[in-house]
Design an enzyme around this catalytic site. Structure first.
Site, short mmCIF file in Angstrom:
data_model
loop_
_atom_site.label_atom_id
_atom_site.label_comp_id
_atom_site.label_asym_id
_atom_site.label_seq_id
_atom_site.Cartn_x
_atom_site.Cartn_y
_atom_site.Cartn_z
N GLN A 45 -19.50 51.86 26.00
CA GLN A 45 -19.48 52.69 27.29
C GLN A 45 -18.28 53.79 27.39
O GLN A 45 -18.21 54.85 28.40
CB GLN A 45 -19.37 51.71 28.63
CG GLN A 45 -20.28 50.63 28.76
CD GLN A 45 -21.48 51.34 29.42
OE1 GLN A 45 -21.59 52.36 29.75
NE2 GLN A 45 -22.61 50.56 29.08
N SER B 299 -22.54 52.72 20.43
CA SER B 299 -24.01 52.60 20.65
C SER B 299 -24.50 53.69 20.89
O SER B 299 -24.09 54.56 21.89
CB SER B 299 -24.57 51.57 21.69
OG SER B 299 -25.77 51.46 21.76
N GLY B 300 -25.22 54.30 20.05
CA GLY B 300 -25.79 55.65 20.32
C GLY B 300 -26.35 56.16 21.76
O GLY B 300 -26.25 57.16 22.21
N CYS C 166 -28.98 44.15 29.57
CA CYS C 166 -29.19 43.32 28.39
C CYS C 166 -29.24 41.89 28.80
O CYS C 166 -29.36 40.90 28.32
CB CYS C 166 -27.93 43.50 27.53
SG CYS C 166 -27.98 45.09 26.69
#
Length: 380
Positions: A182, A202-203, A331
């Protein structure tokens, strides 16, 4: 028109990222690991250029960056790879994780505890979501191998004092891992360079594509990580499998953008939109409360709001299709109990079930912020 306020779940791809990826879907389609012809060389050059961009973004060297499928895989590799018995540098076998970590960190640590004889302890947080530094200091015994604390929380946007956490870990000889998933949309990562021994990215959390991430592993640790995947020995033997060429190009382009002045300006603009939205809501109703830190001290796009006396799930249903937001981490979809993050900062079950996470990003406008606020007021 739907106002998308769930950027902490996933961000739309930045225009510059889309443009950078486009040629690699068709014109340049080689396998980056094909070393015997020019098509493979071109593909390899593109992935290595991207690796360098990611490394530069977090103040690392390119050979310390391992491409993964996302932060979940990166977190699993960092925690499981370090903690299996034959890879431990010492007899240390305790893992410390903050109480508000992402599920993939908590579950990876739990798996290690179940399978290797390590023990896992949760570091408590205060009402704003910050790690209790005094408790962490007390917990850092000579048996602690690894500490994992995310720089920016995915639900309430708390930005941790990573410098203090890092200093405590180094004094105790513990390894520090931080989930940065984040963070790129929230802070200048160069302000946090060299504080952690392992960092996950994370892309799709910062304008890049889904399906790609990265793990930084400091050079001193690389020989002490056991791979999760075995095969052709790609990524220095730490992550076998053919790299997804267009996706690697995409995460590199996203890192390059966020490291630039344009990235900093975007974060400031997003914060202004978030503030406009929250101020509009709170000026209209007395029972709307902010969960976590004050606005100026959290993720610039995050507003985790508590609508006292209301049910968050019902509100979100009534807001469809005008506003897209969520009650917590995507998630953890399918889980109906109250958010464990909100419980960790002291909210009751009823308070947690009255809370919604709104997260702004680069695609939002001031008109959208006001439209969303007005829709929520109408529902209330």
């Amino acid at each position: 028109m739907t106002v998308y306020l769930d950027h902490q779940a996933s961000t739309p791809i930045l225009p510059t990222v889309r443009a950078a990826m486009q040629p690699f879907w068709a014109d340049f389609h080689g396998n980056p690991h094909s070393s015997e012809h020019s098509t493979g060389w071109t593909a390899n050059k593109a992935t290595e250029s991207s690796r360098t961009k990611v490394a530069n973004y977090i103040g690392a060297d390119p050979d310390e960056i391992i491409f993964t499928s996302g932060a979940t895989e990166a977190n699993n590799l960092a925690i499981k790879g370090l903690c299996i018995p034959k890879q431990r540098q010492s007899q240390r076998k305790t893992i410390l994780v903050s109480a508000t970590e992402h599920k993939c960190v908590l579950e990876s640590a739990a798996y290690v505890a179940q399978t290797t004889g390590c023990s896992v302890l949760e570091i408590p947080v205060n009402g704003k979501g910050h790690v209790d530094l005094d408790k962490l200091r007390d917990m850092l015994s000579e048996d602690v191998l690894l500490v994992s604390v995310a720089l920016v929380n995915n639900e309430i946007g708390t930005v941790q004092d990573l410098a203090s956490i890092s200093a405590l870990c180094r004094d105790a000889g513990a390894i520090l891992h931080s989930d940065f998933a984040q963070a790129p949309s929230a802070v200048d990562l160069m302000d946090y360079a060299n504080l952690a021994d392992m960092v996950s990215l994370s892309g799709h959390k910062f304008g890049g594509p889904m399906g790609v991430g990265a793990l930084f592993v400091s050079r001193e640790l690389k020989d002490h990580i056991e791979p999760l995947f075995h095969g052709g020995g790609q990524e220095g033997g730490m992550r076998s499998g053919t790299l997804p060429l267009p996706l690697c190009v995409g995460i590199g382009a996203a890192a390059e953008f966020h490291a630039s002045e344009a990235g900093a300006a975007m974060r400031a603009r997003v914060a202004r939109l978030r503030d406009l939205f929250v101020n509009k809501l709170q000026s209209s109703r007395d029972h709307i409360r902010l969960n976590g830190e004050k606005l100026a001290s959290r993720h610039p796009g995050n507003a985790n709001l508590r609508f006292e006396g209301h049910d968050a799930d019902e509100m979100l249903q009534r807001l469809q299709p005008i506003v897209s937001a969520s009650t917590g981490s995507a998630c953890s979809s399918g889980i109906t109990e109250p958010s464990y993050v909100l419980s960790a900062i002291g909210l009751t079950s009823d308070e947690a079930q009255a809370s919604i996470r709104f997260s702004f990003g680069h695609t939002n406008t001031s008109d959208e912020a006001l439209t969303a606020a007005e829709a929520i007021i109408a529902v209330l």
